[in-house]
Design a protein around this motif. Structure first.
Motif, PDB file in Angstrom:
ATOM      1  N   LYS A 135      47.920  40.504  29.697  1.00  0.00           N
ATOM      2  CA  LYS A 135      46.496  40.508  29.357  1.00  0.00           C
ATOM      3  C   LYS A 135      45.653  41.084  30.491  1.00  0.00           C
ATOM      4  N   PHE A 136      46.077  40.874  31.723  1.00  0.00           N
ATOM      5  CA  PHE A 136      45.355  41.397  32.893  1.00  0.00           C
ATOM      6  C   PHE A 136      46.380  42.005  33.850  1.00  0.00           C
ATOM      7  N   CYS A 201      44.034  36.345  38.579  1.00  0.00           N
ATOM      8  CA  CYS A 201      43.995  35.572  37.338  1.00  0.00           C
ATOM      9  C   CYS A 201      44.696  34.242  37.613  1.00  0.00           C
ATOM     10  N   HIS A 223      39.072  33.655  36.601  1.00  0.00           N
ATOM     11  CA  HIS A 223      39.432  34.801  37.439  1.00  0.00           C
ATOM     12  C   HIS A 223      38.635  34.738  38.738  1.00  0.00           C
ATOM     13  N   GLU A 345      37.105  46.545  29.843  1.00  0.00           N
ATOM     14  CA  GLU A 345      38.560  46.608  29.935  1.00  0.00           C
ATOM     15  C   GLU A 345      39.058  45.928  31.207  1.00  0.00           C
ATOM     16  N   TYR A 347      37.606  43.532  33.063  1.00  0.00           N
ATOM     17  CA  TYR A 347      37.374  42.093  33.135  1.00  0.00           C
ATOM     18  C   TYR A 347      37.811  41.354  31.871  1.00  0.00           C
ATOM     19  N   GLY A 348      38.409  42.073  30.917  1.00  0.00           N
ATOM     20  CA  GLY A 348      38.884  41.425  29.702  1.00  0.00           C
ATOM     21  C   GLY A 348      37.779  40.901  28.820  1.00  0.00           C
TER      22      GLY A 348
END
Length: 1123
Positions: A135-136, A201, A223, A345, A347-348
């Motif tokens: 995811k990150f 994260c 985060h 994108e 920082y989700g």
């Protein structure tokens, strides 16, 4: 960075294993190409492109369905794996290098499944971590495992390299790289990683009991980014968290107006766009702003015809040198949309998240400072250059106010904003009432804590202080005008335009909302439980984490349940443990007798009996035997026995369980109320951000005025350029006059500076000897002009300063070997930018022009530049040692010759550092060399060579100088003091009595009408700037209700010193101003001797007879109070 190219690459080989061999050797880092670096290593395997389907092997075709999804994942992850490989190449520690050898580049974690604990199969912890990592993919992942936060693979290497942690299991080579930190060290580890530019994260595990052989559930708790700390769990903390300065994501592009910079703050959900910037201004912003990520638009590489612009020399060369060697990515398309997409994108963030444009457009806003200007006048720290911020603010004013002043200097405001700031400062300069302490909260901190619902009671108290201090400004007649003016610069700083009435109404309602829920500092109705038979430490640990957070009225039932449970626990301990303790105490025995006591086990959060040899040898139904029979070994949460000396009973365990459940319920309700308040205040976030920034600006300007008064600076007259089509008319409209100009790094109040008067209507061509003050004069003029343009006070006796559209200072250039540029190339690059940007409304200051090349051609280039600047009609100074420039046929119309003066003393020239008319051809080169310790033989030979070649020039005119200048310090301005009308009822009568006694004592025999009105400084307030440098007498009340009388010339510092002592933090002070320290000492002695006669107790009665305080028999007629 290489995402576009990486998408077309696939590696042929079992499970993509060959990429592990490919990346075991360093990859050349090139930032200005859009294709991946060459991958030439040993054990090379075939590399294929997806577009070249014909070259795929038949075995891949046979298993297409099986591997299709894996190829897609690998295609998506390839660019991230390459990025992690680059980070591994930067590692230098021996321990991290050993770990890197065990990595494989076939997955996002870098784990080799052939090593111990390297499996990433479904159901393993590594598989769970890999899912979070997907995811990150470019963040370091820390996973909570028990009492540690662990990292594996790439992330473990980063922890060892940058956080100073040791690998788990030492340097064993049979396991995957693994490292971590204890829970207590998480903050420090995150700080180390973010300080080095990494985002982190954090994965937490759900606490509590779990079924046997089942894995705890985990979730991404938050985060940590550079400039944006990790806040999960802060709501339970009883301390505040310091927030660093936010670090934006920055994008650069080129437009028809010039360079464009987009700055996005993810925390604030805001962005700003500045267009039409010069290359130097962009570089200055990059140097002074710590950014999280940098994106460059392809417009920087190509112009309208498509030819390459991005190059080392000429236009773009300075920006090229700044970006060369740094991490960035290329983007295309609309610069704003692209950067916002990249931020989401990175920082989700969800696609529906919106960002607010905070750009405040203004046509009359001056251009941002060039890098050379900012560094040479100390706006940004530069070795050997006095720091301007250091003299603008007192030494105790740091943090957000200093950042605001720095940003204002780097980006001078529009004329309307500058005049508003100056008007605010002038009002602050005349304020006579006490002022708030100005609580400063970073707007980014407010937004993040409220958005994530992690604001604790400490933060809410600070928010309420911000609101109450804003209301104090509104309700005070003297401060109300300042508040109304502060709205404008706050709008410019935040992009929020809020009406003053709306601001006040919202501040009142939000403050009331917080006050209704939060337990404030002066409330003490929530005492911790306390029983004689239970250690106080137990209740302190159990209850301090939730009591005194919210008002008791909201948790009345929960509080009652906790009190009942605590009482039940005390009763159980009394009945089950105390008889045993009494039995042990009654037993008189030498060494080796029974021992026992009731203790708190911090690790297990329990109250247990700890003892040994207390069981009777013969059971005879004596007191305490029944309780001893009820004892059983203490066990932990997992059912394991705790030592041989810890015991409990069923009744005590039931009471402990009841107490813990009641405490947990109460704590949960407290956290729920705090989170609910955060959710409620999210709708008012704009008001909170506006009020917070308003107080930051107020504190910064009050601090500047205080320091300016102390240094005897003045407010300049700031004039706006009048539009005119005729250059002759523009020249007459353009004038700058500064009388008694002092170098900003000198303290004028000490009288150590040589003052100069500047009357400038055109360009000055300045000459003077070495060490004659040319560079200092240029820095002084530049700093004074910049301060005036920003609305600040200036180091002079009087000043008239035009609102320049740009202030450009070039002092000296050094070569740049990294960019392959000589010092003359650097100078010419800066001169190109200065000449291009200069207008008739600019201030241009150039020190020792063209000194980096041969004399003849350098002189001609300098002459041509002077002609160009003269033709533009700008103001400024060009200094030079190229005396042949006066022999050139220059076609200047307005330029004036000026010189730095020198006098002949004993036949030798000595600088006077005064500006005079004319030309100075004396350099004092030999004298300067001798002063710096150059051998006498060298100097004598130099003089011989000079006389042999330049003998014809020895009779040239020497410059003359002026002699003295008087620095008349400004007198202390009289102040009319008035009593505060915001005194609380319990103390109002007391201070009124003190004020009456002071009046009677000091005015008893004075032939003056009226009553002396003193100023009361309440807790949380400070004296106004008007007290700076003025003598005052003050009365302070100590915690023991006794008075202390004193006098001072620095009231703010004295109050700060008193309040720093134990018990004096909330002390109130009554003061009045007098004319002169001697009279202050006399009045102090008089009050010390007379106040006891009015019924007041003093702590420093003995000072009344001290010889340094005068005597009590002074003639009152000689005293003159400021009224």
């Amino acid at each position: 960075m290489y995402r576009s190219a990486a998408k077309s690459v696939v590696i042929s080989g079992h499970r993509w294993r060959c990429i592990a061999h490919i990346f075991r050797f360093p990859i050349p880092r090139r930032h200005f190409i859009s294709y991946p670096p060459s991958l030439s290593t040993r054990n090379r395997k075939q590399i294929y492109c997806f577009e070249d389907r014909k070259t795929l092997s038949t075995n891949i075709k046979a298993t297409k369905k099986l591997k299709e999804s894996k190829n897609v994942d690998k295609e998506k992850d390839c660019s991230h794996v390459i990025w992690w490989n680059e980070q591994m190449q930067k590692c230098r520690k021996t321990s991290s290098m050993q770990l890197i050898k065990r990595l494989t580049y076939s997955n996002l974690l870098g784990l080799d499944d052939k090593l111990k604990n390297g499996s990433i199969k479904e159901g393993t912890l590594n598989c769970e971590i890999l899912k979070f990592k997907a995811k990150f993919p470019r963040e370091v992942l820390l996973c909570r495992v028990g009492e540690f936060y662990e990292a594996v693979g790439f992330d473990a290497c980063i922890l060892v390299e940058y956080a100073g942690l040791n690998p788990f299991c030492g340097m064993r080579s049979d396991g995957v790289p693994k490292a971590g930190c204890p829970i207590a060290n998480l903050r420090q580890t995150l700080d180390d990683l973010t300080r080095n530019g990494f985002s982190v994260c954090i994965v937490e595990e759900i606490q509590g009991p779990t079924q046997a052989r089942s894995r705890k559930s985990r979730f991404i708790s938050g985060h940590a980014h550079p400039g944006s700390p990790y806040v999960f769990g802060l709501i339970e903390d009883e301390h505040d968290l310091e927030f660093p300065e936010p670090m934006p994501v920055v994008g650069l592009s080129r437009s028809a107006k010039g360079y464009c910079i987009v700055s996005v703050l993810e925390t604030m959900k805001t962005y700003s766009l500045e267009d039409g910037l010069t290359e130097e201004a962009v570089v200055t912003k990059l140097r002074t702003c710590q950014y999280h990520h940098l994106y460059l638009h392809k417009s920087l590489k190509n112009n309208s015809s498509g030819t390459t612009r991005w190059k080392e020399f000429g236009e773009g060369g300075l920006l090229w040198g700044e970006c060369n060697g740094k991490d960035f990515e290329w983007v295309d398309g609309n610069i704003v949309n692209e950067i916002l997409f990249k931020v989401k994108e990175l920082y989700g963030l969800d696609d529906d998240v919106t960002f607010r444009n905070v750009t405040v457009a203004s046509e009359n806003k001056p251009h941002p400072l060039h890098l050379g200007t900012a560094s040479q006048i100390g706006v940004i720290p530069t070795e050997g250059v006095p720091l301007l911020l250091k003299v603008l603010l007192p030494s105790n004013c740091t943090g957000l106010p200093a950042i605001y002043i720095r940003d204002l200097l780097l980006n001078p405001p529009a004329y309307a904003t500058a005049t508003t700031i100056q008007a605010i400062c002038k009002l602050m300069n005349s304020v006579s009432c006490s002022i708030p302490e100005f609580t400063c909260i970073a707007p980014s901190k407010l937004v993040k804590l409220l958005e994530l619902k992690e604001a604790n009671h400490v933060e809410f108290c600070k928010i309420k202080s911000v609101l109450d201090e804003t209301l104090q400004l509104y309700r005070n007649p003297e401060l109300n005008a300042i508040l109304n003016l502060l709205v404008h610069p706050t709008w410019v700083a935040t992009g929020l335009k809020i009406d003053i009435e709306l601001l006040v109404n919202k501040c009142e309602s939000i403050s009331r909302t917080i006050g209704d829920l939060i337990s404030l500092n002066d409330e003490s109705d929530q005492k911790l439980s306390s029983y004689v038979n239970i250690p106080n430490e137990f209740f302190e640990v159990m209850e301090s984490s939730w009591k005194n957070r919210v008002k008791k009225i909201h948790l009345k039932e929960a509080y009652e349940e906790v009190d009942k449970a605590a009482e039940a626990l005390s009763l159980a301990v009394t009945e089950d443990f105390l008889p045993i303790i009494s039995r042990i105490k009654a037993t008189t025995s030498p060494l080796g007798g029974p021992k026992g006591e009731i203790l708190y086990s911090r690790e297990h959060k329990a109250i247990w009996f700890k003892g040994k040899r207390f069981a009777p040898a013969i059971w005879a139904n004596t007191p305490g035997e029944k309780q001893i029979k009820q004892l059983k070994p203490s066990i932990d949460a997992k059912g394991r026995k705790i030592g041989e000396e810890w015991f409990t009973t069923m009744k005590v365990e039931d009471a402990l369980t009841r107490y813990h459940e009641a405490g947990a319920k109460a704590k949960s309700m407290v956290l729920e109320l705090l989170r609910g308040l955060s959710a409620e205040l999210q709708s008012e976030i704009n008001i909170l951000v506006f009020a917070s920034m308003l107080l930051v600006i107020a504190k910064a300007l009050f601090a500047h005025v205080s320091e300016g008064r102390r240094r005897k600076w003045v407010f300049p007259t700031l004039v706006q350029f009048q539009p005119s089509e005729e250059k002759e008319q523009m020249s007459r409209n353009c004038e700058m006059k500064i009388t008694g100009l002092s170098p900003y790094w000198f303290d004028t109040a000490e009288g150590s500076a040589v003052l100069n008067t500047i009357e400038m209507k055109s360009m000055f061509l300045l000459t003077g000897p070495n060490g004659g003050g040319k560079s200092s004069l240029l820095r002084s003029i530049s700093a004074a002009a910049l301060l005036g343009v920003c609305g600040f006070m200036v180091p002079a006796e009087s000043a008239l300063i035009p609102h320049f559209d740009s202030i450009m200072l070039h002092v000296k250039s050094y070569d740049s070997p990294a960019d392959g540029k000589s010092s003359f190339q650097i100078e010419m690059s800066e001169m190109r930018s200065i000449v291009a940007r200069a207008t008739s409304q600019s201030l241009v200051l150039v020190d020792e022009i063209c000194r980096g090349t041969e004399t003849a051609k350098g002189t001609c280039i300098a002459g041509s530049i002077i002609e160009t600047l003269d033709s533009k009609g700008c103001l400024g100074v060009v200094s030079t040692h190229l005396h042949d420039i006066f022999n050139l046929p220059l076609t200047t119309k307005y330029a004036v010759n000026k010189a730095m003066g020198s006098d002949l003393v004993n036949g030798k020239a000595k600088p006077t550092w005064k500006l005079i008319d004319g030309i100075c051809r004396e350099s004092l080169a030999f004298e300067t060399a001798q002063k710096e310790g150059v051998p006498e033989a060298i100097i004598q030979r130099a003089e011989q060579l000079y006389n042999s070649v330049y003998k014809a020039d020895l009779n040239s005119e020497k410059c003359k100088g002026c002699h003295e200048v008087c620095n008349q310090p400004a007198g202390i301005k009289e102040l009319i003091v008035s009593s505060s009308n915001e005194i609380t009822n319990p103390t109002e009568k007391f201070w009124k009595d003190v004020e009456e006694a002071v009046h009677k004592t000091c005015h008893k025999k004075l032939n003056e009408s009226g009553k002396t009105k003193c100023v009361l400084v309440l807790p949380g307030q400070c004296p106004p700037p008007s007290t700076i440098g003025a003598s005052s007498v003050y009365v302070i009340m100590r915690p023991d209700k006794k008075l202390y009388v004193g006098e001072t010339d620095s009231l703010e510092d004295r109050i700060r010193a008193h309040r720093s002592k134990p018990g004096m933090q909330k002390a109130s002070i009554l003061y009045f101003l007098v004319s002169g320290k001697s009279k202050a000492c006399q009045l102090e002695t008089l009050l010390i001797n007379q106040l006891p006669n009015h019924g007041f107790k003093l702590t420093n009665v003995a000072d009344g007879q001290h010889r340094n305080f005068g005597t009590s028999d002074i003639p009152l007629e000689s005293l003159n109070l400021h009224r």
